[in-house]
Design a protein around this motif. Structure first.
Motif, PDB file in Angstrom:
ATOM      1  N   VAL A  40       2.910   9.098 -11.965  1.00  0.00           N
ATOM      2  CA  VAL A  40       1.555   9.584 -11.734  1.00  0.00           C
ATOM      3  C   VAL A  40       1.029   8.857 -10.502  1.00  0.00           C
ATOM      4  CG1 VAL A  40      -0.758   9.790 -12.716  1.00  0.00           C
ATOM      5  CG2 VAL A  40       1.225   9.792 -14.233  1.00  0.00           C
ATOM      6  N   VAL A  42      -2.285   7.616  -8.507  1.00  0.00           N
ATOM      7  CA  VAL A  42      -3.706   7.387  -8.737  1.00  0.00           C
ATOM      8  C   VAL A  42      -4.370   6.900  -7.444  1.00  0.00           C
ATOM      9  CG1 VAL A  42      -5.386   5.994 -10.010  1.00  0.00           C
ATOM     10  CG2 VAL A  42      -3.381   6.879 -11.183  1.00  0.00           C
ATOM     11  N   ASP A  44      -7.928   5.199  -6.355  1.00  0.00           N
ATOM     12  CA  ASP A  44      -9.241   4.644  -6.717  1.00  0.00           C
ATOM     13  C   ASP A  44     -10.125   4.723  -5.484  1.00  0.00           C
ATOM     14  OD1 ASP A  44      -8.651   4.107  -9.328  1.00  0.00           O
ATOM     15  OD2 ASP A  44      -8.127   2.013  -9.010  1.00  0.00           O
TER      16      ASP A  44
ATOM     17  N   GLU B  10      -0.342  -2.006  -8.953  1.00  0.00           N
ATOM     18  CA  GLU B  10      -1.312  -2.054  -7.855  1.00  0.00           C
ATOM     19  C   GLU B  10      -0.864  -3.070  -6.819  1.00  0.00           C
ATOM     20  OE1 GLU B  10      -5.229  -1.331 -10.738  1.00  0.00           O
ATOM     21  OE2 GLU B  10      -5.125  -3.077  -9.405  1.00  0.00           O
ATOM     22  N   GLU B  19      -1.154   3.732   2.833  1.00  0.00           N
ATOM     23  CA  GLU B  19      -1.432   5.088   2.360  1.00  0.00           C
ATOM     24  C   GLU B  19      -2.914   5.247   2.034  1.00  0.00           C
ATOM     25  OE1 GLU B  19       0.849   6.249  -1.047  1.00  0.00           O
ATOM     26  OE2 GLU B  19      -0.052   8.236  -1.095  1.00  0.00           O
ATOM     27  N   VAL B  23      -5.542   7.905   3.691  1.00  0.00           N
ATOM     28  CA  VAL B  23      -6.336   8.846   2.882  1.00  0.00           C
ATOM     29  C   VAL B  23      -7.821   8.638   3.153  1.00  0.00           C
ATOM     30  CG1 VAL B  23      -6.974   9.469   0.517  1.00  0.00           C
ATOM     31  CG2 VAL B  23      -4.583   9.103   1.088  1.00  0.00           C
ATOM     32  N   VAL B  37     -10.255   3.420  -0.213  1.00  0.00           N
ATOM     33  CA  VAL B  37      -9.320   4.111  -1.106  1.00  0.00           C
ATOM     34  C   VAL B  37      -8.169   3.173  -1.425  1.00  0.00           C
ATOM     35  CG1 VAL B  37      -7.758   6.073  -1.396  1.00  0.00           C
ATOM     36  CG2 VAL B  37      -9.893   6.379  -0.152  1.00  0.00           C
ATOM     37  N   LYS B  38      -7.881   3.020  -2.709  1.00  0.00           N
ATOM     38  CA  LYS B  38      -6.735   2.220  -3.124  1.00  0.00           C
ATOM     39  C   LYS B  38      -5.744   3.126  -3.837  1.00  0.00           C
ATOM     40  CE  LYS B  38      -8.443  -2.396  -3.378  1.00  0.00           C
ATOM     41  NZ  LYS B  38      -9.640  -2.985  -3.962  1.00  0.00           N
ATOM     42  N   THR B  39      -4.467   2.994  -3.493  1.00  0.00           N
ATOM     43  CA  THR B  39      -3.465   3.791  -4.194  1.00  0.00           C
ATOM     44  C   THR B  39      -2.832   2.947  -5.295  1.00  0.00           C
ATOM     45  OG1 THR B  39      -1.785   3.150  -2.609  1.00  0.00           O
ATOM     46  CG2 THR B  39      -2.918   5.206  -2.198  1.00  0.00           C
ATOM     47  N   VAL B  40      -2.570   3.593  -6.404  1.00  0.00           N
ATOM     48  CA  VAL B  40      -1.969   2.934  -7.558  1.00  0.00           C
ATOM     49  C   VAL B  40      -0.814   3.800  -8.016  1.00  0.00           C
ATOM     50  CG1 VAL B  40      -2.386   2.095  -9.899  1.00  0.00           C
ATOM     51  CG2 VAL B  40      -4.258   2.122  -8.245  1.00  0.00           C
ATOM     52  N   LYS B  41       0.283   3.165  -8.399  1.00  0.00           N
ATOM     53  CA  LYS B  41       1.441   3.909  -8.905  1.00  0.00           C
ATOM     54  C   LYS B  41       1.480   3.730 -10.418  1.00  0.00           C
ATOM     55  CE  LYS B  41       5.019   6.179  -8.180  1.00  0.00           C
ATOM     56  NZ  LYS B  41       5.178   7.269  -7.239  1.00  0.00           N
ATOM     57  N   VAL B  42       1.595   4.821 -11.145  1.00  0.00           N
ATOM     58  CA  VAL B  42       1.628   4.735 -12.603  1.00  0.00           C
ATOM     59  C   VAL B  42       2.909   5.363 -13.133  1.00  0.00           C
ATOM     60  CG1 VAL B  42       0.499   5.477 -14.741  1.00  0.00           C
ATOM     61  CG2 VAL B  42      -0.884   4.740 -12.809  1.00  0.00           C
TER      62      VAL B  42
END
Lengths: 82, 82
Positions: A40, A42, A44, B10, B19, B23, B37-42
């Motif tokens: 997924v 995400v 933030d 994170e 990235e 964005v 904007v912070k990207t997080v991988k889940v």
């Protein structure tokens, strides 16, 4: 006021999750009892908005226009406490 | 029994989120009032375990060994209802 909104982007069911498949195989090779792995993405996003509902709407708009591909992905927008 | 565990990865603070930056710039160009904007991988991992706590421990082990890079990333493991 500044709000933080979480935009969660998932692949629709039936779309091949190549990265998830690879991680699943690697975990199994390491002896980890994984059965399925879904990836997924995400974002933030911190943004200026008049209210939480306004922040949610703006982020949903951004998800639709830029972040998600509606052909293969679903997106979920959730305002978070800053 | 099968459990689903969410592993959230994170970037540590101070690590450049290229990235997220891209964005952020794109959203601004589209007229969206983004500030950060912070990207997080889940990874949503389905796995076989004896209890929720057992599932959490196994997923934490997997995050440490395979999924996260502890030099630049933090990880958070949360069991979810299946």
């Amino acid at each position: 006021m500044d709000y933080v909104v979480e935009v969660r982007i998932e692949l629709k069911s039936g779309v091949l999750d190549a990265e998830g498949e690879t991680v699943n195989k690697s975990l199994k090779l390491l002896g980890f009892p994984a059965k399925d792995v879904k990836t997924v993405k995400v974002y933030d996003i911190t943004l200026e908005a008049g209210s939480e509902e306004d922040a949610r709407k703006k982020a949903e708009n951004a998800a639709k226009k830029l972040l998600a591909n509606p052909v293969i992905q679903n997106y979920y927008v959730t305002p978070k406490k800053k």
